[in-house]
Design an enzyme around this catalytic site. Sequence first.
Site, mmCIF file in Angstrom:
data_model
loop_
_atom_site.group_PDB
_atom_site.id
_atom_site.type_symbol
_atom_site.label_atom_id
_atom_site.label_comp_id
_atom_site.label_asym_id
_atom_site.label_seq_id
_atom_site.Cartn_x
_atom_site.Cartn_y
_atom_site.Cartn_z
ATOM 1 N N LYS A 116 52.259 54.173 53.795
ATOM 2 C CA LYS A 116 53.525 53.637 54.297
ATOM 3 C C LYS A 116 53.338 52.688 55.487
ATOM 4 O O LYS A 116 54.095 51.736 55.641
ATOM 5 C CB LYS A 116 54.451 54.782 54.691
ATOM 6 N N GLU A 200 59.455 56.328 62.936
ATOM 7 C CA GLU A 200 60.530 55.376 62.645
ATOM 8 C C GLU A 200 61.776 55.771 63.398
ATOM 9 O O GLU A 200 62.006 56.955 63.646
ATOM 10 C CB GLU A 200 60.909 55.466 61.150
ATOM 11 N N HIS A 235 65.300 65.599 51.447
ATOM 12 C CA HIS A 235 64.729 64.275 51.190
ATOM 13 C C HIS A 235 64.339 64.068 49.729
ATOM 14 O O HIS A 235 63.581 63.161 49.411
ATOM 15 C CB HIS A 235 63.492 64.010 52.069
ATOM 16 N N ARG A 297 55.573 52.286 40.289
ATOM 17 C CA ARG A 297 55.583 52.982 38.996
ATOM 18 C C ARG A 297 57.010 52.965 38.460
ATOM 19 O O ARG A 297 57.924 52.492 39.144
ATOM 20 C CB ARG A 297 55.170 54.435 39.216
HETATM 21 P P1 ADP Z 1 58.982 59.694 50.157
HETATM 22 O O1 ADP Z 1 57.695 58.962 49.991
HETATM 23 O O2 ADP Z 1 58.790 61.138 50.388
HETATM 24 O O3 ADP Z 1 59.958 59.344 49.089
HETATM 25 P P2 ADP Z 1 60.563 57.983 51.921
HETATM 26 O O4 ADP Z 1 59.975 57.181 53.027
HETATM 27 O O5 ADP Z 1 60.969 57.255 50.708
HETATM 28 O O6 ADP Z 1 59.561 59.159 51.570
HETATM 29 O O7 ADP Z 1 61.816 58.790 52.502
HETATM 30 C C1 ADP Z 1 62.443 59.799 51.741
HETATM 31 C C2 ADP Z 1 63.875 60.004 52.235
HETATM 32 O O8 ADP Z 1 63.922 60.334 53.623
HETATM 33 C C3 ADP Z 1 64.753 58.785 52.115
HETATM 34 O O9 ADP Z 1 65.310 58.667 50.818
HETATM 35 C C4 ADP Z 1 65.812 59.055 53.161
HETATM 36 O O10 ADP Z 1 66.777 59.984 52.695
HETATM 37 C C5 ADP Z 1 65.038 59.736 54.259
HETATM 38 N N1 ADP Z 1 64.582 58.763 55.246
HETATM 39 C C6 ADP Z 1 63.427 58.069 55.221
HETATM 40 N N2 ADP Z 1 63.311 57.255 56.283
HETATM 41 C C7 ADP Z 1 64.425 57.417 57.022
HETATM 42 C C8 ADP Z 1 64.890 56.871 58.277
HETATM 43 N N3 ADP Z 1 64.175 56.004 58.968
HETATM 44 N N4 ADP Z 1 66.097 57.288 58.734
HETATM 45 C C9 ADP Z 1 66.830 58.199 58.050
HETATM 46 N N5 ADP Z 1 66.432 58.755 56.881
HETATM 47 C C10 ADP Z 1 65.253 58.381 56.366
HETATM 48 P P1 ADP Z 2 61.480 59.011 42.412
HETATM 49 O O1 ADP Z 2 61.293 58.273 43.713
HETATM 50 O O2 ADP Z 2 60.821 58.375 41.239
HETATM 51 O O3 ADP Z 2 62.871 59.379 42.152
HETATM 52 P P2 ADP Z 2 60.901 61.312 43.849
HETATM 53 O O4 ADP Z 2 60.871 60.521 45.109
HETATM 54 O O5 ADP Z 2 61.975 62.287 43.647
HETATM 55 O O6 ADP Z 2 60.740 60.369 42.588
HETATM 56 O O7 ADP Z 2 59.553 62.084 43.732
HETATM 57 C C1 ADP Z 2 58.365 61.391 43.933
HETATM 58 C C2 ADP Z 2 57.340 61.989 43.039
HETATM 59 O O8 ADP Z 2 57.149 63.353 43.366
HETATM 60 C C3 ADP Z 2 57.756 61.913 41.599
HETATM 61 O O9 ADP Z 2 56.730 61.249 40.959
HETATM 62 C C4 ADP Z 2 57.913 63.341 41.127
HETATM 63 O O10 ADP Z 2 57.206 63.571 39.942
HETATM 64 C C5 ADP Z 2 57.265 64.154 42.217
HETATM 65 N N1 ADP Z 2 58.140 65.270 42.564
HETATM 66 C C6 ADP Z 2 59.473 65.240 42.716
HETATM 67 N N2 ADP Z 2 59.957 66.451 42.999
HETATM 68 C C7 ADP Z 2 58.885 67.291 43.023
HETATM 69 C C8 ADP Z 2 58.719 68.679 43.263
HETATM 70 N N3 ADP Z 2 59.766 69.473 43.471
HETATM 71 N N4 ADP Z 2 57.462 69.190 43.224
HETATM 72 C C9 ADP Z 2 56.417 68.394 42.979
HETATM 73 N N5 ADP Z 2 56.516 67.085 42.743
HETATM 74 C C10 ADP Z 2 57.721 66.527 42.765
HETATM 75 MG MG MG Z 3 60.703 57.517 48.693
#
Ligand code: ADP
Ligand code: ADP
Ligand code: MG
Length: 613
Positions: A116, A200, A235, A297
């Site tokens: 990230k 962040e 999240h 992906r």
């Molecule tokens: P992941 O790789 O686990 O998907 P993300 O960086 O996409 O992590 O963040 C997952 C979720 O966490 C986001 O969909 C949002 O709900 C919350 N989130 C992430 N960054 C922030 C932020 N800077 N402020 C508030 N919520 C956040």
């Molecule tokens: P996406 O961003 O495609 O909606 P998610 O952010 O929900 O997917 O999840 C990220 C990845 O983590 C996905 O590839 C999913 O297969 C995996 N994942 C989601 N939920 C779980 C869980 N409860 N346990 C393990 N892996 C998970």
């Molecule tokens: Mg994400």
Amino acid sequence: MIESLLIANRGEIACRIIRTARALGIRTIAVYSDADARALHVREADEAVHIGASPARESYLVAERILAAARDTGAAAIHPGYGFLSENADFAQQVIDNGIVWVGPRPASIRAMGLKDAAKQRMIAAGVPVTPGYLGDDQDPARLAREAAAIGYPVLIKAVAGGGGKGMRRVDDAAAFADALASCQREAAAAFGDDKVLIEKYILSPRHIEVQVFGDTHGNVVHLFERDCSLQRRHQKVIEEAPAPGMDADTRAAVCAAAVKAAQAVDYVGAGTIEFIADASDGLRADRIWFMEMNTRLQVEHPVTEMITGQDLVAWQLRVASGEPLPCRQDELAIDGHAIEARLYAEDPAKGFLPSIGRLEAFDLGDTARVDTGVERGATISPYYDPMIAKVIAHGATREEARETLADTLDAAVVWPLRSNAGFLVEALDHPDFVAGRVDTGLIAREGDALMPPVLPSEEVLATAAAALAGPQRIAGFRLNAAPQRTARMLVGGEPVSVDFAAVAVSPVAHDRLLVTEGGQTWEVTPFRAAGAAAGGAGDGAILSPMPGRVIAVEVAAGDAVVKGQRLVTLEAMKMEHSLTAPFDGHVADLAAQPEGQVTEGTLLVRIVRDGE
Ligand code: ADP
Ligand code: ADP
Ligand code: MG
């Protein structure tokens, strides 16, 4: 076009990919672990190869096994689905080095977006707005604390290698920073083998807005509009929709252009998603939407985009991987109506969303919505993988139409004897804020209790069930308009219930067991006497481990008074934490769980008894 395709995945996404590959005339090859020997994706594929034991790290995550399966079957291409090896650049490179087509972006693009912090740096350089924060290599806790203070609380600490909602801590003030940092680093080291973090600004009134992008090997990149995935629990996405409620044309144009720019900056090929976080305190505004990460992906929630654009994104992936140009130009893509997806899990909302493991004796999602699933009636949900059993997706001319179709479908969903989150999803879809499009990522946490589905069916449904159990012979001789009130004692989902019913409501046959479905929940209903001995289990306060795992916290002591819903023990299983809670008010009679103890399925952890017992 490629002639054969190995799908390096399982469950609904493997079935989804097979469906399109078959429609394109491509021979499909499934891979499976011990636990999946009889899985739907294995039966739907033209061929299937066993790749190892049930735990994913011994099968679906073993690159060498998957490559061997591809070589043995002469697979021309590999589609990784999502999760597992899909964002593993080394695996993508190995596939290519074996002369096999990789259905995904170039390894360099995966790498550029894999961490990230590096991804955000790259986006800053490309002129894409990113969430303000600290991305440095200096990980000294004192330095990180100073950076957090400079950003201004609240902040979010994120593992740079994080994913799936893990490795994140919100911190509201300086006093809480050191502990949150340490626990975030611990979780990140355990889950991702990398404890590096970034910090962040925590965005208030946050909405998760993401844009589907697509690139081809001819240098074209388009977007397929946005999705709103703000309904999240811990999240993790629960309900997703497209387009985003309240998104105006100018804001859409700006965020989609930023997404295309982000994809171009890493020479993107194939399906990808740019995730943004929006400060929606004043609606969606282009100057308050920031890049968060890119998922390199196909995304779990890609069906909502398919339904508003009329495109098949897996077909796009296979065409692009075969070297064809994108099927559409940007100006040929348009939004038609609205689509909403709900992730249906085998889990029990009443027990802290604990996964529900076992055989699916009844499973029916009707035929009014699109259902992407990897299971069918009779399948076993194992403790080895994510317990998502289906994605249910509805499309309508308007958001309200899509919402009603989805809520109605989930309301009638039958999942039994495993528990599902369908009732919870119905409550979420019917919540006034969701109905009004007032979504943000905190909604589920805030409204938690209000979204819990009822414990028992309605009086009306119980009365009908009671009448059906009573049978016709009991009312012989009564005239219809003089139906007597009767009282039945029944067991409903194991709980004793008395219900008054009008005998006229009888069905033509008497049953000794019924399945009753209402509001997305299914209960077994039996006459009280028939249940007799089985009733011992009913009000039983024995808390057993529902799956193999490790006890990470014991939150009560022997003899403690507890109230219904109180946390007793926290288990780590299936890579997640699950809290087991008291089924009723009482006290702790036995405490068998030990911190750090490994437990197998069915191990007694705690026994609660009602006071006076
Ligand atoms: P992941 O790789 O686990 O998907 P993300 O960086 O996409 O992590 O963040 C997952 C979720 O966490 C986001 O969909 C949002 O709900 C919350 N989130 C992430 N960054 C922030 C932020 N800077 N402020 C508030 N919520 C956040
Ligand atoms: P996406 O961003 O495609 O909606 P998610 O952010 O929900 O997917 O999840 C990220 C990845 O983590 C996905 O590839 C999913 O297969 C995996 N994942 C989601 N939920 C779980 C869980 N409860 N346990 C393990 N892996 C998970
Ligand atoms: Mg994400």
